[in-house]
Structure formats: structure tokens, C-alpha cells
Design a protein around this motif. Structure first.
Motif, short mmCIF file in Angstrom:
data_model
loop_
_atom_site.label_atom_id
_atom_site.label_comp_id
_atom_site.label_asym_id
_atom_site.label_seq_id
_atom_site.Cartn_x
_atom_site.Cartn_y
_atom_site.Cartn_z
N SER A 90 0.79 -1.43 0.10
CA SER A 90 0.03 0.06 -0.01
C SER A 90 0.76 1.38 0.07
CB SER A 90 -1.12 -0.04 1.39
OG SER A 90 -0.43 -0.13 2.40
N TYR A 101 0.46 2.47 -3.29
CA TYR A 101 -1.00 3.22 -3.61
C TYR A 101 -1.02 4.77 -3.04
CZ TYR A 101 -1.99 -1.82 -2.59
OH TYR A 101 -1.94 -3.09 -2.48
N VAL A 152 -9.37 1.28 -5.06
CA VAL A 152 -8.55 0.90 -3.85
C VAL A 152 -8.92 -0.76 -3.54
CG1 VAL A 152 -8.01 1.49 -1.62
CG2 VAL A 152 -8.38 3.52 -3.17
N ALA A 159 -7.34 -2.72 -5.85
CA ALA A 159 -6.00 -2.81 -6.01
C ALA A 159 -5.59 -3.89 -4.84
CB ALA A 159 -5.54 -1.48 -5.80
#
Length: 210
Positions: free
Chosen positions: A120, A123, A197, A200
């Protein structure tokens, strides 16, 4: 000091190599490992069972840190086998807490950890970059925009961790009726931000399972 002497002297051994290399290394160190030693693997995708098959029934843990450990702000999960004592758990947690936060979790949750924590940071960097591009489009310098965006993300993360409030409650506190923030949130929802999200995270998890 030779290789065997190093192993004998160590209380905790960190196995920090790539997964394929780890499986090759385990048989070569099997005879050096003592029953009182703790072994910690940070190799993704190699289970406790596979490690035990390579070195036998010893005190073995799997750790999944993320890249912010390099600045002391990492998040690490730790999964241990049945040979671990409470003291062993405390020792390993303290090691990983020296460069961030650490928590003992069941091994079956490691895939989720990779999606929500291990991958993450990428991200978040993408989110920060998008925030900055939006500000630059309105005339803000990129240097200033990066500082404002990164600090906003840092502050928001600390609000979640330090207040103990649900993110939805914190979000609602920023969204005044008819204001700029709720307009931005509505735009994000319309464009599928939340679903993107979640997808992902699932993509990272599925890739790790391959």
C-alpha cells in the motif's frame, strides 16, 4: 568468525533473502541451528510449513514489513509456529517495533497484510502524486504541493491511529454541508475511488498467491 560460529552465537537469526533463494539456503544451515534460537523469515510466499520442511521443528516466524521501516515508520505483521514461547513473541515484536509498529497475526492473514500494508505505500504515493498534479494544474508549485499533500496524508493517518475514531467519522467531521470537501468526496465516489482501492488490494493479494 566463520559461518557456523556466527549461527551458534546468535539468539535471533533473520532470514532476509528472496523466496527462491531461501528454499535453497535452508538445507545448508539446518545443522547449525540450535533449539533455543529464533529464526525470522521476511521472504514473501514461503510458509512456516515450508521453512520447517527445510530446517526442522525450530522456533520459526514469518514477518511481513513494508518499506517505511527504512525511516522508522514501518508496519510489520509477525506469524509464529507452535514452538514459540510468549518470551520469543515479545523478543521478535520488540525487534520490529524498533523501526515502526508490529503485530502478531495468524499466518493465514499474511496475504491480506501484503495487500493492505506491504504494497500500500505505492498506492499512497500514487494518491499523493495525483493530489499534487491537481494542485499544479491550478498554479501551485510542485515543490509546495508535495509538501502540503504529504503532510495532509501524514496528519490524516495520525488522526486515525491516535484518536481511535473510525475513518468515516473523521471524514464526516471535515465535510461541511454543501462545502468543498463533500463535493470532492462525491466526485471521488462517482469515479469509483473506493472500489478502485479495494480492487488494488485484492489484486496484490491474488498476485502473492500465484
Amino acid at each position: 568468525m566463520d559461518e557456523k560460529a556466527l549461527f551458534v552465537a546468535a539468539e535471533v537469526i533473520i532470514l532476509a533473502v528472496q523466496p527462491k533463494i531461501l528454499l535453497q539456503v535452508l538445507p545448508t544451515i539446518r545443522d547449525y541451528i540450535q533449539d533455543n534460537q529464533v529464526l525470522v523469515s521476511v521472504a514473501a510466499g514461503v510458509s512456516l510449513e515450508e521453512i520447517e520442511a527445510g530446517i526442522g521443528k525450530h522456533k520459526i516466524a514469518r514477518a511481513m514489513p513494508n518499506t517505511p521501516v527504512t525511516i522508522g515508520e514501518g508496519m510489520s505483521s509477525i506469524s509464529v509456529n507452535h514452538q514459540f514461547t510468549d518470551e520469543d513473541r515479545q523478543t521478535v515484536v520488540q525487534i520490529f517495533e524498533s523501526f515502526g509498529r508490529a503485530k502478531i497475526l495468524p499466518e493465514q492473514q499474511i496475504d491480506a497484510v501484503i495487500g493492505v500494508s506491504g504494497s500500500s505505500p505505492a498506492y499512497v504515493y500514487l494518491f499523493i502524486e495525483a493530489l499534487v498534479d491537481g494542485a499544479v494544474a491550478e498554479g501551485m508549485s510542485r515543490k509546495d504541493a508535495y509538501e502540503f499533500a504529504a503532510q495532509a496524508v501524514l496528519g490524516a493517518a495520525k488522526m486515525v491511529l491516535e484518536t481511535g475514531k473510525h475513518p468515516a467519522e473523521l471524514k464526516d467531521a471535515v465535510c461541511s454541508p454543501g462545502g468543498t470537501t463533500i463535493a470532492a468526496v462525491a466526485s471521488l465516489e462517482k469515479d469509483g475511488f473506493r472500489a478502485a482501492v479495494m480492487n488494488a488490494v485484492q489484486a496484490a493479494i491474488q498476485k502473492n498467491r500465484e
